[in-house]
Design a protein around this motif. Structure first.
Motif: not given
Length: 209
Positions: A57-75
């Motif tokens: 996302r960073a390389a392509t200028r796209l935002a990523l909203e994520h709670d880094w304290s959560s246990n939710r796995p990557a999509p």
């Protein structure tokens, strides 16, 4: 200072190092402790998955909203057994390296998650993310991990300016003293709160980022 032209190949090498560590993970090791704070292998593998997505996302200028304290796995891990996660992450690391191979990815401003930052700062941070967490994982599962000198230098250059901020923010542990003449990668480990001599039988470290 690391030349910008040398960074895309270094990101590729960093992604390949992390992939080599992922390849070595066995299902029975998912609960093994790592040098990375409270992360066991399963949590660290998932963290690497989010890191690969964040890097893309960073390389392509796209935002990523994520709670880094959560246990939710990557999509892209949704529905997979955790034992299948390491193999699923490797193509995502490759995609991140592909994205940073574009010279335009290093120009101007991008997003680190949702925070605007210069791309020339974010790119090296993503490189360090892969190299450091690849080392964490390799140490935890007992896999070899040989960091080329140029990748070690790039990692040190990325970590050095943010080390104090990382400790204040809790994503780096307290600095570990490393000899000044040690290889660049070992000095990067120490700055990020990692003991280069850490072994799985020695217990948990304090680093998280």
């Amino acid at each position: 200072m690391t030349e910008t032209s040398s960074l895309p190949p270094a990101v590729r090498a960093a992604a390949e190092l992390a992939a080599s560590a992922l390849t070595a993970v066995r299902a029975e090791q998912l609960t093994t402790p790592t040098p990375c704070g409270d992360f066991d292998v399963r949590a660290l593998v998932d963290h690497l998955a989010w890191g690969a997505l964040l890097s893309q996302r960073a390389a392509t200028r796209l935002a990523l909203e994520h709670d880094w304290s959560s246990n939710r796995p990557a999509p892209f891990l949704d529905g997979l057994d955790p034992a299948e996660w390491p193999a699923a992450i490797i193509p995502e690391l490759d995609a991140a390296a592909d994205a940073w191979a574009d010279p335009a990815a290093w120009e101007g401003e991008t997003l680190m998650g949702t925070t605007p930052m210069p791309a020339e700062v974010v790119g090296p941070l993503m490189l360090a993310e892969f190299v450091l967490h690849g080392w964490d994982l390799a140490r935890a599962v007992g896999a070899p991990y040989d960091v080329p000198a140029e990748v070690g230098e790039a990692t040190l250059a990325a970590v050095r300016p943010v080390a104090e901020m990382g400790r204040d923010g809790g994503w780096y542990g307290p600095e570990v003293a490393v000899p000044v003449d040690a290889p660049a990668f070992e000095r990067a480990l120490g700055l990020s709160g990692r003991d280069p001599a850490w072994a799985a039988t020695a217990g948990r470290g304090a680093a998280r980022g």
